[in-house]
Design a protein around this motif. Structure first.
Motif, short mmCIF file in Angstrom:
data_model
loop_
_atom_site.label_atom_id
_atom_site.label_comp_id
_atom_site.label_asym_id
_atom_site.label_seq_id
_atom_site.Cartn_x
_atom_site.Cartn_y
_atom_site.Cartn_z
N GLU A 1 -8.56 1.89 -2.47
CA GLU A 1 -9.68 2.83 -2.44
C GLU A 1 -10.04 3.11 -0.99
OE1 GLU A 1 -12.25 4.31 -4.75
OE2 GLU A 1 -10.31 4.17 -5.83
N PRO A 2 -10.25 4.36 -0.60
CA PRO A 2 -10.67 4.63 0.79
C PRO A 2 -11.94 3.82 1.13
CG PRO A 2 -10.06 6.67 -0.31
CD PRO A 2 -10.01 5.60 -1.34
N GLY A 3 -11.92 3.27 2.31
CA GLY A 3 -13.07 2.47 2.73
C GLY A 3 -12.94 1.00 2.39
N HIS A 4 -11.90 0.64 1.64
CA HIS A 4 -11.74 -0.75 1.26
C HIS A 4 -10.53 -1.38 1.92
CE1 HIS A 4 -14.48 0.73 -1.78
NE2 HIS A 4 -14.90 -0.55 -1.94
N GLY A 5 -10.15 -0.85 3.05
CA GLY A 5 -8.98 -1.38 3.76
C GLY A 5 -9.30 -2.74 4.38
N PRO A 6 -8.27 -3.38 4.91
CA PRO A 6 -8.50 -4.69 5.55
C PRO A 6 -9.42 -4.51 6.76
CG PRO A 6 -6.30 -3.85 6.04
CD PRO A 6 -6.89 -2.92 5.03
N THR A 7 -10.20 -5.50 7.01
CA THR A 7 -11.21 -5.37 8.05
C THR A 7 -11.03 -6.40 9.15
OG1 THR A 7 -12.62 -6.78 6.72
CG2 THR A 7 -12.98 -4.41 6.53
N ASP A 8 -10.31 -7.44 8.91
CA ASP A 8 -10.25 -8.51 9.90
C ASP A 8 -8.85 -8.70 10.47
OD1 ASP A 8 -12.97 -9.29 9.71
OD2 ASP A 8 -12.47 -10.21 7.75
N SER A 9 -8.83 -8.71 11.78
CA SER A 9 -7.67 -9.20 12.54
C SER A 9 -6.31 -8.85 11.93
CB SER A 9 -7.83 -10.71 12.70
OG SER A 9 -6.86 -11.22 13.54
N TRP A 10 -5.49 -9.83 11.58
CA TRP A 10 -4.10 -9.65 11.11
C TRP A 10 -4.01 -9.44 9.59
CZ3 TRP A 10 -0.04 -9.28 14.52
CH2 TRP A 10 -0.31 -9.65 15.85
N ASP A 11 -5.17 -9.17 8.94
CA ASP A 11 -5.13 -9.04 7.48
C ASP A 11 -4.14 -7.98 7.01
OD1 ASP A 11 -7.01 -10.93 7.44
OD2 ASP A 11 -8.65 -9.66 6.69
N TRP A 12 -3.94 -6.98 7.86
CA TRP A 12 -3.07 -5.85 7.47
C TRP A 12 -1.66 -6.27 7.09
CZ3 TRP A 12 1.12 -5.45 10.71
CH2 TRP A 12 1.04 -6.05 11.98
N VAL A 13 -1.28 -7.46 7.62
CA VAL A 13 0.10 -7.92 7.39
C VAL A 13 0.40 -8.08 5.90
CG1 VAL A 13 1.67 -9.86 7.78
CG2 VAL A 13 0.29 -8.99 9.65
N GLU A 14 -0.68 -8.38 5.14
CA GLU A 14 -0.53 -8.56 3.70
C GLU A 14 0.09 -7.34 3.03
OE1 GLU A 14 -1.37 -11.45 2.16
OE2 GLU A 14 -1.76 -12.16 4.21
N HIS A 15 -0.12 -6.19 3.65
CA HIS A 15 0.36 -4.95 3.01
C HIS A 15 1.80 -4.59 3.36
CE1 HIS A 15 -3.63 -4.04 1.41
NE2 HIS A 15 -4.09 -4.62 2.53
N LEU A 16 2.42 -5.49 4.08
CA LEU A 16 3.85 -5.29 4.42
C LEU A 16 4.70 -6.22 3.56
CD1 LEU A 16 2.75 -3.73 6.83
CD2 LEU A 16 4.30 -5.04 8.31
N PRO A 17 5.89 -5.81 3.20
CA PRO A 17 6.79 -6.74 2.49
C PRO A 17 7.20 -7.86 3.43
CG PRO A 17 7.99 -4.74 3.08
CD PRO A 17 6.56 -4.51 3.47
N GLU A 18 7.53 -9.02 2.81
CA GLU A 18 7.85 -10.21 3.58
C GLU A 18 8.89 -9.93 4.67
OE1 GLU A 18 6.72 -13.25 3.42
OE2 GLU A 18 5.61 -13.39 1.53
N ARG A 19 9.87 -9.16 4.29
CA ARG A 19 11.02 -8.99 5.19
C ARG A 19 10.65 -8.29 6.48
NH1 ARG A 19 11.62 -5.01 1.24
NH2 ARG A 19 11.66 -2.90 2.13
N ASP A 20 9.58 -7.39 6.39
CA ASP A 20 9.22 -6.64 7.58
C ASP A 20 8.20 -7.36 8.46
OD1 ASP A 20 10.93 -4.67 6.89
OD2 ASP A 20 9.42 -3.20 6.28
#
Lengths: 752, 120
Positions: A173-192
Motif C-alpha cells: 500500500e502506498p505510504g506503508h513502505g519500509p521506514t528503517d535503515s536496511w529494511d528494504w533488503v527484505e523486498h529483494l530475493p535472497e540471491r540479489d
C-alpha cells in the motif's frame, strides 16, 4: 461614514489614508451596500475613478463581484460572520482573474454598520499553486506511468522513505513502505541481496553514484528494476542517499521475447533448406547468409559477407543477378525466378528457383534485398529422369535398361521385353549374363569396364531369348556417374539387328561366292591356256621338224613321217575337242540347249561310247560294261554320248589306272547310267560343287582338261529332264549316276 | 657348254615331250625325258646328271612346282639349271628360282635360243 467631531475627522482621515495606500482593493460600504469610500485599486476593478465613487452601489463599483457578494453580505448583517469569497473574473484580455474578497462587518462609533471589503488579486498566486499542483500530479502520474519509484534514506535519522510508486512496485500500500535503515533488503530475493547491499555500501563509503539491475519481489511476483542512486554530502560526510527505481520488467521481458523471437527466426532462417541471403540495397553486398546458402555456394559466410556477386560468380552470371536485384529494388516489387543456373564453387552448375524481395525502410526507401533460392537441380534431374523413364518404358523398338555396377538388371522397358521375351519381373535383379546363357563368356563385365573407362562402348553379339531363339544385336553401353565421377549405373540401348546381320551374312556369302567364281575363272583361264597352248606348241614344233625332215634324206623322211602325222592328227583333234567344249559351255551357260530326240536304245548308245573310249585308251584301264537290253526311249543320242564320254574321261583321269565299270539299267520310271571307278575319290565336302562351272575337286593343276566336264554333264542331263548324282569317298573311288526320265515312244521326254 | 650337253625334258604331255626331244636332238643335244616329277627324280637318282632341265609346271601327281622344290632340297641336284615351260602368263616365277622361262606356244628357234642361253 459621517465625520462628526475631531476624533471622527482624524479617524476618517487615517482610515482614508490606510485604505488608499493598501495594496489590496479596499471598499467601505454602508448597510445598503453603497460605497462610502473605495481606494483607487478598488475603483480600477470597475474601471471608475476613486473620487467619483461615493454613494455608488456595489453593483456599479464591481459588477463582477456583486452577484456573488450581495446575498452573502446581507446575510452577514444577521450572523456577523466574516467570510472570504473567491471570485473568478473574466477580463478584457480573456485572462481569468482570480479575486479573493475578504468581507467583514464594521461599526462606526455612531453605531452605524457598514461592510469592509478587501479585494485581493490572487491570480498569480493561484496560478503558481495550480502549476505546482499540476507538476506534482504529473510527477506522480509519470512516476506511475514510468513505474518510476523513488526513495530517500536520511542517514542522520536512519529513516527511509519510499515513494507511492515504489511501494506499488513492491506490492505494498502506498505510504506503508519500509521506514528503517536496511529494511528494504527484505523486498529483494535472497540471491540479489548480497551484491545489491555491496553496491549500496560502496556508495555510502565513496559517495559515488550507482546504477544496478536487480529483482524486486512485488506481490508474489518478481519484477526487474533498474535502480539509480546518489549520495548527498554535507561537510564532506554522506548524509543522505536518494534514488529512483524503474520497473524494467516489461522492457526486459519484451527484450527477452524479442531475443527469443530473433533466435527463433534465426533458427528458422539457419535451418531452412533453402538458401537465404540479404544484400544491402546500395552496393548489393551480402549482409546475411544462412547455412543452406553456404552449402549451396560452397563458401563460408565469413567469405561471403561484405562481398558482391562478382566476387563469386562468372561476370556474365553476376551481371544477370545484379540486374535482377536492381530491378527488384527499383520497382519495389518481388521477383520470382522459376529457373536459373548458378556456378557453385564445389557443386558445379546448380539449377535454382529463386525469389527476390525488396525490404523497405520506414520512409519506403529500399534498404535491403532478401533472396530465397531453392536448389532444384536434383528435382529437375528426377523430373527429367521420370520423363525419360516414361519415354524409355514406352519405347518398343529398343531394349533399354540399366545395369548396376555388378552387371545386374535394374530396369527393363517394353522394348527389352519384346526383344528378349523376358518380362521385367523375370529379369530384374538377375545378371545380364542370363541373356548369354550357353553362348559365350563373361564379356559383359569387359564391356562394363570399357564403358567405365571410355564413357561408352558399342558392342555386337548374340543373345539367347527366353524361348531359346538366338538373336544378333548391337548394344551401346554408357556409364552413368555420380558427382565424384564413379560409375553407379550403366545405361544400355540395344537394337535387334538379326535381320540386318542375316542380310550382311548373305551379302558376305555372295561376295565370297563371287570371289571364288573369279578365282575359279582365273584358274580356268590358266588351265585353259595350258590345255590350248600345249597342243599348239606341239604343232608348231612338229611343223619345224617336218621342215627339217623335208630338207634331209628321203629315207629318214619316210621312216619318221607316219608317227609325226599321227601326232599332228592327235593335237588338232585335241584342240578341236577343247574348242567344242568351250563352245558347249558357252551355249549351256546361256541356257541354249536344243535337244535332238529320236527313238533309240540307251544301252546301245552307251556301248558305242565305251567301245570308242576303249579304242582311244588302248585297253588301259579296263572298262567293264553292262546294260539291260531294249531300253528304248526318245533320247538325244549326241548329248548322252557327250555325258558318258565326260564321265568316262574323268574315270580314266582320276581312276588311277584301275578298272572302270559302266552300267546301264532300268529302274522303273528312270533309266540310269552308272560310271564307277576305284580312283582317288572325292571328299564329301567337294561333292556338291564339282558340277559347277570351272570346278574340280583337286585344287592343283595336275590333271589336265578344262575342268568343264561335270558342269557340261549336269547341264545336259538337266536339259534332258534328268539329274546326276555322285557317291564317293576319298581314296575309295567314285560312282556317278545319271538318272534320265524314261520317255516312251511318242511321249515328250523333256519334262521337268 | 653347247652341243653335246645333256638335257632332261619333264612333261606329262607325251606328244610335246617327244617333239621337244626330237628338236633338241636335231640341235645336237643329248636328251633324257620323264613324264612327271616323280619319274624325273627317279631318273636323276640312277643316271648321270643332266646339264639342264626343261620343266613343265602343270602335271598330275607331282607338279613342276613340287619337283623344283624337291630338286632344290637336294644339294647334288640343286645346281642344275632349270628352264620352266608354261602356258601361264600370270605366275610368280621367283619362287621357282628358274634360269629362265619359256612360254607356250613357242617355236623351235625360241627353244634353241633359251636352251643355249641357259647352258652358258
Amino acid at each position: 461614514m459621517d465625520g462628526d467631531g475631531q476624533g471622527g475627522v482624524l479617524e476618517t482621515v487615517l482610515l482614508g489614508a490606510l485604505v488608499d495606500s493598501s495594496l489590496a482593493g479596499v471598499a467601505l460600504l454602508d448597510e445598503r451596500l453603497r460605497v462610502l469610500r473605495a481606494n483607487a485599486r478598488m475603483a480600477a476593478l470597475g474601471e471608475q475613478r476613486a473620487d467619483a465613487l461615493r454613494g455608488v452601489a456595489l453593483a456599479a463599483l464591481a459588477p463582477g463581484l456583486a452577484p456573488a457578494l450581495e446575498p452573502r453580505l446581507r446575510h452577514m448583517l444577521e450572523d456577523d460572520a466574516p467570510f472570504v469569497e473567491t471570485i473568478e473574473l473574466a477580463t478584457a484580455g480573456l485572462a481569468t482573474r482570480r479575486l479573493e474578497v475578504h468581507c467583514q462587518l464594521v461599526r462606526t462609533t455612531g453605531g452605524a454598520r457598514g461592510f469592509l471589503l478587501q479585494v485581493e488579486d490572487t491570480t498569480e498566486r493561484w496560478a503558481t499553486e495550480r502549476r505546482l499542483k499540476k507538476s506534482e500530479a504529473i510527477l506522480a502520474e509519470s512516476q506511475e506511468l514510468a513505474a518510476l519509484g523513488s526513495w530517500e534514506w536520511d542517514l542522520s535519522s536512519d529513516k527511509l522513505r519510499w515513494s507511492d510508486e515504489l511501494c506499488r512496485l513492491a506490492g505494498i500500500e502506498p505510504g506503508h513502505g519500509p521506514t528503517d535503515s536496511w529494511d528494504w533488503v527484505e523486498h529483494l530475493p535472497e540471491r540479489d541481496r548480497p551484491w545489491v547491499k555491496e553496491i549500496i555500501r560502496r556508495c555510502l563509503a565513496t559517495g559515488e553514484p550507482f546504477q544496478s539491475e536487480h529483482t524486486l519481489i512485488g506481490g508474489g511476483e518478481e519484477r526487474i528494476i533498474e535502480a539509480r542512486g546518489r549520495a548527498e554530502r554535507e561537510g564532506g560526510r554522506v548524509v543522505r542517499l536518494s534514488g529512483t527505481v524503474l520497473d524494467i520488467t516489461e522492457r526486459k521481458r519484451a527484450e527477452q521475447r524479442l531475443k527469443e523471437q530473433q533466435q527463433f527466426l534465426d533458427a528458422i532462417v539457419e535451418n531452412i533448406p533453402n538458401m537465404i541471403f540479404v544484400k544491402e540495397a546500395k552496393e548489393l553486398r551480402f549482409v546475411r547468409f544462412n547455412r543452406a546458402g553456404e552449402e549451396l555456394l560452397g563458401y563460408r559466410r565469413e567469405e561471403l559477407l561484405g562481398k558482391t556477386d562478382y566476387d563469386f560468380f562468372p561476370a556474365s552470371e553476376a551481371d544477370k543477378f545484379i540486374a535482377q536485384d536492381r530491378a527488384v529494388l527499383a520497382t519495389r516489387r518481388a521477383l520470382e525466378i522459376p529457373e536459373e543456373s548458378i556456378h557453385a564453387r564445389k557443386k558445379g552448375i546448380r539449377v535454382l528457383q529463386s525469389k527476390k524481395v525488396p525490404i523497405l525502410d520506414e520512409r519506403g526507401q529500399p534498404a535491403y534485398l532478401l533472396g530465397i533460392s531453392e536448389d532444384i537441380t536434383e528435382r529437375r534431374r528426377v523430373e527429367a529422369f521420370r520423363l525419360s523413364d516414361l519415354l524409355v518404358r514406352s519405347m518398343e523398338d529398343y531394349a533399354i535398361f540399366l545395369l548396376d555396377t555388378e552387371g545386374r538388371v535394374k530396369t527393363w522397358n517394353a522394348g527389352a521385353e519384346r526383344v528378349t521375351g523376358y518380362t521385367a519381373d523375370e529379369i530384374i535383379g538377375k545378371p545380364i549374363r542370363t541373356l548369354r546363357d550357353g553362348l559365350d563368356d563373361d564379356s559383359d563385365r569387359t564391356h562394363l569396364a570399357a564403358a567405365a573407362a571410355l564413357g561408352h562402348v558399342v558392342e555386337e553379339g548374340p543373345w539367347r531369348c527366353k524361348d531359346g531363339r538366338q538373336i544378333w544385336r548391337v548394344t551401346t553401353v554408357t556409364a552413368i556417374r555420380d558427382d565424384a565421377g564413379n560409375p553407379i549405373f550403366y545405361g544400355t540401348v540395344t537394337r535387334d539387328i538379326t535381320e540386318r546381320k542375316r542380310a550382311e551374312d548373305e551379302r558376305e556369302r555372295l561376295f565370297k561366292r563371287l570371289r571364288e567364281a573369279l578365282r575359279l575363272r582365273d584358274e580356268f583361264l590358266s588351265v585353259a591356256s595350258h590345255e590350248l597352248r600345249t597342243p599348239v606348241t606341239t604343232l608348231m614344233l612338229q611343223t619345224e621338224l617336218l621342215r627339217q625332215l623335208l630338207a634331209g634324206p628321203e629315207t629318214e623322211l619316210v621312216a619318221r613321217l607316219p608317227p609325226l602325222v599321227d601326232r599332228l592328227k592327235r593335237q588338232t583333234d585335241r584342240l578341236e575337242e577343247h574348242v567344242a567344249r568351250l563352245l558347249d559351255v558357252s551355249r549351256l551357260s546361256s541356257g541354249r540347249v536344243q535337244l535332238q530326240l529320236s527313238d533309240e536304245d540307251l544301252g546301245k548308245i552307251a556301248e558305242d561310247v565305251v567301245a570308242r573310249l576303249r579304242e582311244e585308251q588302248r585297253g588301259r584301264p579296263m572298262i567293264h560294261f553292262r546294260a539291260e537290253p531294249d531300253l528304248y526311249g526318245r533320247w538325244d543320242t549326241l548329248r548322252i554320248d557327250q555325258v558318258l564320254t565326260n564321265l568316262l574321261s574323268n574315270a580314266v583321269k582320276y581312276g588311277g589306272g584301275l578298272p572302270i565299270e559302266v552300267v546301264v539299267a532300268n529302274e522303273g520310271h528312270e533309266a540310269t547310267l552308272r560310271v564307277t571307278d576305284k580312283g582317288i575319290g572325292i571328299a564329301v565336302g567337294d561333292q556338291a560343287r564339282i558340277f559347277d562351272q570351272f570346278e574340280r575337286a583337286v585344287s592343283e593343276r595336275h590333271y589336265g582338261g578344262l575342268g568343264l566336264g561335270l558342269f557340261i554333264v549336269r547341264q545336259l542331263v538337266e536339259a534332258m529332264g534328268g539329274r546326276v548324282e555322285v557317291q564317293s569317298q576319298p581314296g575309295a573311288g567314285a560312282s556317278f549316276v545319271v538318272r534320265l526320265p524314261y520317255g516312251r515312244r511318242g511321249e515328250d521326254p523333256s519334262y521337268r | 657348254m653347247g652341243a653335246g650337253a645333256k638335257i632332261l625334258v619333264i612333261d606329262d604331255d607325251e606328244d610335246l615331250r617327244e617333239t621337244v626331244a626330237a628338236i633338241l636332238e636335231l640341235l645336237g643335244y643329248r636328251v633324257m625325258s620323264a613324264s612327271g616329277g616323280r619319274a624325273a627324280l627317279e631318273l636323276l637318282g640312277s643316271q648321270p646328271l643332266p646339264d639342264l632341265i626343261l620343266l613343265d609346271l602343270m602335271m598330275p601327281e607331282m607338279s613342276g612346282w613340287q619337283f623344283r622344290a624337291e630338286q632344290l632340297k637336294r644339294p647334288e641336284l640343286a645346281k642344275i639349271p632349270v628352264v620352266v615351260v608354261t602356258a601361264s602368263r600370270n605366275f610368280d616365277e621367283s619362287a621357282l628360282e628358274a634360269s629362265s622361262v619359256i612360254l607356250k606356244p613357242f617355236a623351235a628357234e625360241e627353244l634353241s635360243t633359251v636352251v643355249k642361253k641357259a647352258l652358258r
